[in-house]
Design a protein around this motif. Structure first.
Motif, PDB file in Angstrom:
ATOM      1  N   VAL A  13       6.225 -42.918 -50.860  1.00  0.00           N
ATOM      2  CA  VAL A  13       5.219 -42.812 -51.922  1.00  0.00           C
ATOM      3  C   VAL A  13       3.849 -42.428 -51.349  1.00  0.00           C
ATOM      4  O   VAL A  13       2.857 -42.400 -52.065  1.00  0.00           O
ATOM      5  N   CYS A  15       1.876 -44.039 -49.223  1.00  0.00           N
ATOM      6  CA  CYS A  15       0.892 -45.129 -49.213  1.00  0.00           C
ATOM      7  C   CYS A  15       0.145 -45.247 -47.886  1.00  0.00           C
ATOM      8  O   CYS A  15      -0.896 -45.892 -47.812  1.00  0.00           O
ATOM      9  N   SER A  16       0.702 -44.668 -46.793  1.00  0.00           N
ATOM     10  CA  SER A  16       0.101 -44.728 -45.450  1.00  0.00           C
ATOM     11  C   SER A  16       0.145 -46.112 -44.811  1.00  0.00           C
ATOM     12  O   SER A  16      -0.544 -46.350 -43.813  1.00  0.00           O
ATOM     13  N   ASP A  17       0.938 -47.031 -45.356  1.00  0.00           N
ATOM     14  CA  ASP A  17       1.095 -48.338 -44.687  1.00  0.00           C
ATOM     15  C   ASP A  17       1.649 -48.143 -43.275  1.00  0.00           C
ATOM     16  O   ASP A  17       1.326 -48.902 -42.358  1.00  0.00           O
ATOM     17  N   CYS A 134       7.267 -50.476 -44.001  1.00  0.00           N
ATOM     18  CA  CYS A 134       7.356 -49.572 -45.163  1.00  0.00           C
ATOM     19  C   CYS A 134       7.773 -50.323 -46.432  1.00  0.00           C
ATOM     20  O   CYS A 134       8.853 -50.908 -46.477  1.00  0.00           O
ATOM     21  N   THR A 136       8.749 -49.268 -49.293  1.00  0.00           N
ATOM     22  CA  THR A 136       9.884 -48.708 -50.046  1.00  0.00           C
ATOM     23  C   THR A 136      11.134 -48.596 -49.175  1.00  0.00           C
ATOM     24  O   THR A 136      12.148 -48.083 -49.616  1.00  0.00           O
TER      25      THR A 136
END
Ligand code: SF4
Ligand code: SF4
Ligand code: SF4
Length: 177
Positions: A13, A15-17, A134, A136
């Protein structure tokens, strides 16, 4: 053993986590990154498709960055992980020029740095920080030679691609389509 990663482009998605986790785990200085997120748009309106994907060093099976290194600082360890020994690197930048994926950067401390596949965690049986965080669960890491590993299972019934295969570097990160 051959470590690799599969990354599900349908689940990322953006999000850059993974980027933040990598910077924290690996003390990556502010303004630099070992992994990053790209967005590509394919097709023409109204059939347009957005692909989000996280990229990093592909730990290539045929790595030009290792071949061109004059000091041996860039090297391959067991499992095919490509690393840089910081105190053997003279910062010449040959490896940065040779990488088709722009995966390396000059660290402010005078050596070249890049993704290590979090070898320090993997050697203790852990997962790379980006994979573990991550939200997801779109990244799968493990031994490509083991049919029961997470990465092999992820690749089993899906179409996938590698980036810039024409470069001949034999990248070991696969993107599920
Ligand atoms: Fe070397 Fe670049 Fe391949 Fe990583 S992605 S192994 S830095 S050529
Ligand atoms: Fe080797 Fe360092 Fe030169 Fe890269 S910058 S080729 S790792 S000596
Ligand atoms: Fe960063 Fe480790 Fe992920 Fe490589 S495997 S991008 S070093 S967190």
């Amino acid at each position: 053993m051959r470590y690799g990663m599969a990354i599900d482009t349908k689940k990322c998605v953006g999000c850059s986590d993974c980027v933040v986790a990598c910077q924290t785990e690996n003390d990556v200085p502010l303004g630099y990154c070992r992994d990053w997120v790209t967005e590509t748009v394919a097709g023409t309106y109204p059939n347009v498709e957005l692909e989000l994907r996280t990229e990093r060093c592909n730990h290539c099976d045929n790595p030009p960055c290792v071949r061109c290194c004059p000091t041996g600082a860039s090297h391959v360890i067991q499992g095919g992980i490509v690393l840089v020994t910081h105190n053997e690197c003279i910062g010449c930048g040959a490896c940065i020029q040779s990488c088709p994926y722009d995966a390396r950067f000059s660290h402010p401390n005078g050596y070249v740095d890049k993704c290590t596949f979090c070898a320090h965690l993997v050697e203790k049986g852990g997962q790379p920080a980006c994979v573990a965080v991550c939200p997801t669960k779109c990244m799968f890491f493990g031994d490509l030679d083991d049919p029961d590993s997470d990465v092999s299972a992820a690749l089993k019934n899906r179409r996938y691609k590698a980036l810039a295969p024409e470069a001949g570097t034999k990248p070991q990160i696969y993107y599920l389509l």
